[in-house]
Design a protein around this motif. Structure first.
Motif, mmCIF file in Angstrom:
data_model
loop_
_atom_site.group_PDB
_atom_site.id
_atom_site.type_symbol
_atom_site.label_atom_id
_atom_site.label_comp_id
_atom_site.label_asym_id
_atom_site.label_seq_id
_atom_site.Cartn_x
_atom_site.Cartn_y
_atom_site.Cartn_z
ATOM 1 N N GLU A 1 0.843 -1.194 0.000
ATOM 2 C CA GLU A 1 0.000 0.000 0.000
ATOM 3 C C GLU A 1 0.880 1.245 0.000
ATOM 4 O O GLU A 1 0.662 2.193 -0.745
ATOM 5 N N PRO B 1 -12.413 1.161 1.457
ATOM 6 C CA PRO B 1 -11.061 1.483 1.926
ATOM 7 C C PRO B 1 -10.491 2.649 1.131
ATOM 8 O O PRO B 1 -10.659 2.687 -0.091
ATOM 9 N N CYS B 2 -9.872 3.603 1.826
ATOM 10 C CA CYS B 2 -9.422 4.806 1.146
ATOM 11 C C CYS B 2 -8.154 5.337 1.798
ATOM 12 O O CYS B 2 -8.043 5.359 3.022
ATOM 13 N N VAL B 3 -7.210 5.750 0.966
ATOM 14 C CA VAL B 3 -5.948 6.262 1.495
ATOM 15 C C VAL B 3 -6.042 7.736 1.882
ATOM 16 O O VAL B 3 -5.113 8.281 2.474
ATOM 17 N N ASN B 4 -7.139 8.386 1.526
ATOM 18 C CA ASN B 4 -7.254 9.824 1.799
ATOM 19 C C ASN B 4 -7.906 10.104 3.145
ATOM 20 O O ASN B 4 -8.454 9.203 3.779
ATOM 21 N N ASN B 5 -7.874 11.368 3.519
ATOM 22 C CA ASN B 5 -8.373 11.748 4.838
ATOM 23 C C ASN B 5 -9.257 12.986 4.756
ATOM 24 O O ASN B 5 -9.084 13.937 5.516
ATOM 25 N N ARG C 1 -12.974 8.119 5.450
ATOM 26 C CA ARG C 1 -11.582 8.587 5.464
ATOM 27 C C ARG C 1 -10.685 7.617 6.248
ATOM 28 O O ARG C 1 -11.143 6.953 7.194
ATOM 29 N N HIS C 2 -9.436 7.586 5.825
ATOM 30 C CA HIS C 2 -8.466 6.617 6.325
ATOM 31 C C HIS C 2 -8.425 6.542 7.852
ATOM 32 O O HIS C 2 -8.395 5.468 8.444
ATOM 33 N N SER C 3 -8.441 7.722 8.486
ATOM 34 C CA SER C 3 -8.246 7.726 9.938
ATOM 35 C C SER C 3 -9.529 7.423 10.720
ATOM 36 O O SER C 3 -9.502 7.353 11.943
ATOM 37 N N LYS D 1 -14.390 -0.570 6.930
ATOM 38 C CA LYS D 1 -14.206 -0.468 5.480
ATOM 39 C C LYS D 1 -14.393 -1.853 4.862
ATOM 40 O O LYS D 1 -14.055 -2.865 5.463
ATOM 41 N N HIS E 1 -7.731 3.570 -3.440
ATOM 42 C CA HIS E 1 -6.955 2.563 -2.728
ATOM 43 C C HIS E 1 -6.339 1.595 -3.738
ATOM 44 O O HIS E 1 -6.955 1.334 -4.776
ATOM 45 N N THR F 1 -1.688 13.773 1.065
ATOM 46 C CA THR F 1 -2.554 12.701 0.551
ATOM 47 C C THR F 1 -2.763 12.902 -0.946
ATOM 48 O O THR F 1 -2.495 13.966 -1.485
#
Ligand code: SAM
Ligand code: SF4
Length: 483
Positions: free
Chosen positions: A3, A107-111, A118-120, A126, A156, A227
């Protein structure tokens, strides 16, 4: 680690793109603020002049739109609403196109500060649909009567362009009873030209990217810099790249509630004008998503720019006057009573019977799944219930996808729209696809109301185009005979 490697590579690509992209930004905070300021206090006469211009159906300039946005006279607002309604009827008639969103992966790598996925955000679970789950979701949608979907993905490595192509091909291949999905639109992260070409090959309809906010200062607050979504310009030109790859139906949108709604309306207009300038065709649709509550996402309820219902109506109204030939999409984010009002002001496409949780259609009886959905919808009525309301309000629901299958996209669609042909070509297609719905999926009550709707529209069509109406009647009776 895979990832991380994917993310690093993509970030580097976007940085290189930003350095090499020569197009100047078509929006700037200073310019839009200046337009709004220049027209801060319009005279009655000025508003009326802009309304006469809007009725010519050639669209408006940002200055014209700012005149309407800044009007403070309630009496004049009544005139602006009436003008938008007139334009909608003139260009689109009573037809309302229906679709449903299909969430495939979260699932997402952004915030992004406003998004439940969002990732956090560890309070939202997810999920990515397996091939079997995807098929089950598509079957559930077909069984309700849907023919058009917008598929939604998080950004993702597990939902990269290969995954998108595979899932879209799966959707087109699913058959259930007499139904199938005939148009798959996409809402996903910005892609490279090469990636868009791959999607074109699998036959997508519209590619949709929402800028979220056109206000750069706000954009930076909402999307952390490190991001993928942190790059304003990568997103701003996402649809230009889609056009370069040959995807000629592209769709814009702004997330209303992050910044001043008047600013966002102008941002959308600048975006539409720039696409038209460069490619000879503006966006196919404009979406007006409004910020909705999401689990563990405080910004959704605390943003100082949340848009009041009355202002939301004004935003749609001004867009309808400013870009008469671009469809406007209204979603189930809005509550039923407001949807009813806003549709009359210029909306041409709506979703119905929607869910925003990944796998939500398999659990249709659950209106909300807070720990799995992206945000909370305010209209969770079924497609059938909603269609009944549309019929009672005088609209004709359409599941038509013929324009896209016969190549009436991009410029072809626009010139067609501009000749006022939507009402004449699209109406018979609305009637036929609605008849399909009534025969195959409707409840007895909706069927009854729907048949009356069809009869009324066929009668009206016969007055305008008698020969084509004969053909339409003949086709309807063939459908009744089982074809
Ligand atoms: N992940 C991709 C992206 O962000 O472009 C694609 C899909 S995202 C799931 C779809 C859209 O949902 C976003 O562009 C945003 O405008 C909207 N959205 C996100 N959070 C929202 C919220 N709390 N309320 C309403 N709409 C929201
Ligand atoms: Fe990810 Fe899109 Fe949500 Fe942002 S809006 S966190 S990119 S799914």
């Amino acid at each position: 680690t895979t990832e991380k490697a994917w993310l690093d590579e993509r970030l580097a690509y976007i940085k290189a793109y930003e350095a090499s992209e020569k197009r100047p930004s078509f929006v700037s905070d200073a310019e839009i603020e200046a337009v709004l300021k220049r027209k801060a206090d319009p005279e009655r006469l000025e508003v009326e002049e802009v309304l006469s211009k809007a009725k010519e159906l050639h669209g408006l300039t940002p200055d014209d739109a700012a005149v309407l946005l800044n009007n403070r006279d309630p009496e004049l607002w009544a005139e602006i609403f009436a003008t938008a309604h007139w334009i909608k009827q003139e260009v689109y008639g009573n037809r309302i196109v229906l679709f449903a969103p299909l969430y495939i992966s979260s699932p997402c790598v952004n915030n992004c500060a406003y998004c439940g996925f969002r990732h956090s955000n560890d309070q939202v679970a997810k999920k990515t649909l397996s091939p079997a789950e995807l098929e089950a979701e598509v079957k559930a949608l077909i069984t309700k009567g849907h023919k058009r979907l917008i598929v939604v993905y998080g950004e993702h490595p597990a939902s990269d362009v290969d995954f998108m192509c595979r899932t879209i091909e799966t959707i087109y291949a699913v058959k259930e009873g007499r139904g199938e999905i005939r148009r798959v639109n996409v809402n996903a992260a910005p892609l490279t030209v090469e990636e868009y070409r791959r999607l074109k090959e699998v036959g997508i309809g519209t590619y949709q990217v929402f800028q979220e906010t056109y206000h750069l200062t706000t954009y930076r607050k909402m999307h952390p810099a490190n991001t993928l979504k942190g790059s304003f310009r990568w997103r701003l030109f996402a649809l230009h790249r889609a056009q370069e790859a040959g995807i000629d139906d592209v769709a814009v949108g702004a997330l209303f509630g992050l910044y001043d709604w008047r600013f966002e309306v102008l941002g959308l207009l600048y975006h539409a004008l720039d696409l038209e300038r460069e490619f000879g065709v503006g966006p196919h649709t404009i979406s007006v998503p409004r910020l909705e509550p999401a689990l563990n996402t405080p910004l959704t309820t605390s943003s100082p720019y949340r848009v009041a219902d009355e202002d939301f109506k004004k935003a749609v109204t001004v867009l309808r006057c400013a870009v008469p030939y671009t469809g406007i999409i209204l979603t189930c984010r809005e509550k039923p009573a407001l949807r009813r009002e806003v549709i009359a002001l210029g909306v041409s496409q709506v979703d119905a019977g929607s869910r925003t949780a990944v796998g939500g259609y398999a659990e249709m009886e659950r209106e909300h799944i807070p720990d799995r959905e992206q945000f909370q919808l305010a209209d969770t009525r079924s497609l059938d219930e909603y269609i009944l309301e549309l019929c009672r309000d005088g609209y004709i629901p359409s599941f038509c996808t013929a324009g896209y299958r016969t190549g009436r996209t991009g410029c072809h669609f626009m010139s067609f729209a501009k000749q006022g042909l939507i009402k004449n070509f699209c109406l018979p297609n609305a009637v036929l696809t609605f008849k399909e719905y009534l025969l195959d999926y409707a409840s007895p009550e909706t069927r009854d109301a729907g048949e009356k709707t069809i009869a009324r529209h066929v009668e009206d069509f016969a007055r305008r185009m008698p020969q084509r109406a004969e053909k339409l009647k003949e086709m309807l009776s063939r459908m009744e005979g089982g074809q």
